[in-house]
Write an enzyme that holds these catalytic residues in place. Structure first.
Site, PDB file in Angstrom:
ATOM      1  N   HIS A 101      21.575  10.468   4.299  1.00 28.58           N
ATOM      2  CA  HIS A 101      21.187  11.574   5.166  1.00 28.58           C
ATOM      3  C   HIS A 101      22.216  12.697   5.076  1.00 28.58           C
ATOM      4  CE1 HIS A 101      18.262   8.841   6.708  1.00 28.58           C
ATOM      5  NE2 HIS A 101      19.150   8.085   7.312  1.00 28.58           N
ATOM      6  N   GLU A 118      23.583   8.116  12.472  1.00 28.77           N
ATOM      7  CA  GLU A 118      22.864   7.088  13.220  1.00 28.77           C
ATOM      8  C   GLU A 118      23.711   5.832  13.359  1.00 28.77           C
ATOM      9  OE1 GLU A 118      19.382   6.554  10.825  1.00 28.77           O
ATOM     10  OE2 GLU A 118      20.473   5.639   9.182  1.00 28.77           O
ATOM     11  N   HIS A 176      22.786   3.889   2.288  1.00 33.00           N
ATOM     12  CA  HIS A 176      22.453   2.708   3.077  1.00 33.00           C
ATOM     13  C   HIS A 176      20.994   2.325   2.882  1.00 33.00           C
ATOM     14  CE1 HIS A 176      21.290   6.159   5.550  1.00 33.00           C
ATOM     15  NE2 HIS A 176      20.403   5.370   6.141  1.00 33.00           N
ATOM     16  N   ARG A 196      15.862   9.981  -0.556  1.00 30.92           N
ATOM     17  CA  ARG A 196      15.753   8.689  -1.239  1.00 30.92           C
ATOM     18  C   ARG A 196      16.418   8.748  -2.611  1.00 30.92           C
ATOM     19  NH1 ARG A 196      10.113   9.284  -0.096  1.00 30.92           N
ATOM     20  NH2 ARG A 196       9.643   8.522   1.999  1.00 30.92           N
TER      21      ARG A 196
END
Length: 321
Positions: A101, A118, A176, A196
């Site tokens: 991200h 996150e 991740h 991605r």
């Protein structure tokens, strides 16, 4: 209106890697492979509506507009800005794509989007379950580009075994992926931007390969380290908070409830409670709510004194000072 703990109707999202495990929490799932339950959120791709009390039927966006700083806190409310966090439950029956991200400053962000920092709390994990969490030592952009060209990206990634109770902080820039066999509570910035790197050459729900974002991914990876941290969170002492993640965007803590626990909201920030296991209640000046695993509650900043009672494990999230 007197403040009270708000529960929302979740927005369910079908994902190629999802399943039906969220039904164990009593959630009503639509047909298909449901990978994400957006439990509390206000995003163009999904806004949850309150389903209890006086505000039932109102979207989180409408509640924000009506009650502003009193409800969301001096740090939790900004004019012309959405609710700052997104709270999810994730059911991973298959491996998620290898992803990364961006942060808030990345020039390639879609208009109006935030970056995405996150954290994950593992609610349940099958024996042998794992995640992908960061890069192996010595992997820079050049090494990553070469591995992608040679179709051996998995050689560059760290695999980590997981168990229920594990916690992972995932700042923007961390490569991740959740893998099959885990149920996860996710607290994140209010963003739906994912780049991605790799998707196992599998078809998406429409039968076509899902889009990869190689150049954006390579641009935003924190090759020198993002500050990601993991924690085993066995906690035997009740009535104390254990900090799992302390980011510029949220603080998330874990607490064990055994009997009564007196607490207080802050005028600076709302509080999010995620019930991880066990049962009990939330009590405040004007009422009591019975709670159970998988439920997520938004406590207004002006709720004031409240208490947790019962035998349960909870996550508490709020905005940092």
């Amino acid at each position: 209106m007197k403040p009270y703990p708000l529960k929302f109707n979740p927005e369910m999202k079908e994902r190629v890697w999802g399943g039906r495990a969220l039904e164990r929490y009593g959630l009503d799932l639509p047909e298909g492979k449901i990978g994400e339950g957006w439990m509390i959120g206000d995003h163009p791709n999904g806004t949850t509506k309150a389903d209890n009390g006086e505000l039932a039927g109102l979207g989180l966006d409408e509640i924000r507009e009506r009650y502003g700083k009193d409800f969301f806190g001096t740090k939790g409310y900004k004019e012309d800005a959405r609710f700052p966090l997104l709270i999810k439950l994730l059911d991973c029956q298959d491996d998620l794509s290898v992803q990364v991200h961006p942060n808030d400053d990345y020039a390639g962000l879609p208009k109006g989007e935030l970056g995405k920092t996150e954290m994950w709390y593992i609610l349940d994990a099958k024996p042998g379950a794992k995640i992908i969490y960061g890069l192996k030592d010595g992997i820079g952009r050049e090494e990553m580009e070469k591995a992608i060209r040679e179709d051996r990206i998995m050689d560059t990634l760290q695999e980590v075994p997981v168990e229920a109770g594990d916690s992972f902080y995932i700042p923007a820039g961390t490569v991740h992926a959740l893998c099959s066999g885990v149920l996860v509570a996710e607290i994140q910035q209010n963003s739906d931007t994912t780049y991605r790197l790799y998707d196992y050459n599998r078809p998406g729900l429409d039968g076509k390969p899902r889009e990869l974002h190689i150049e954006d991914s390579l641009n935003v990876i924190a090759y020198e380290g993002s500050g990601a941290t993991r924690m085993k969170t066995e906690q035997k002492e009740a009535g104390k908070w254990l900090t799992l993640a302390h980011s510029p965007y949220f603080i998330t803590e874990k607490g064990t409830v055994r009997g009564e626990w007196e607490l207080m909201t802050s005028e600076e920030s709302f509080t999010i409670l995620v019930i991880c296991e066990g049962t009990g209640s939330i009590r405040w000046a004007d009422g009591t709510l019975s709670v159970k695993p998988g439920e997520c509650y938004l406590l207004p900043a002006n709720l004031g004194a409240y208490g947790l009672d019962g035998s349960m494990t909870v996550l508490r999230s709020y905005l940092p000072e």
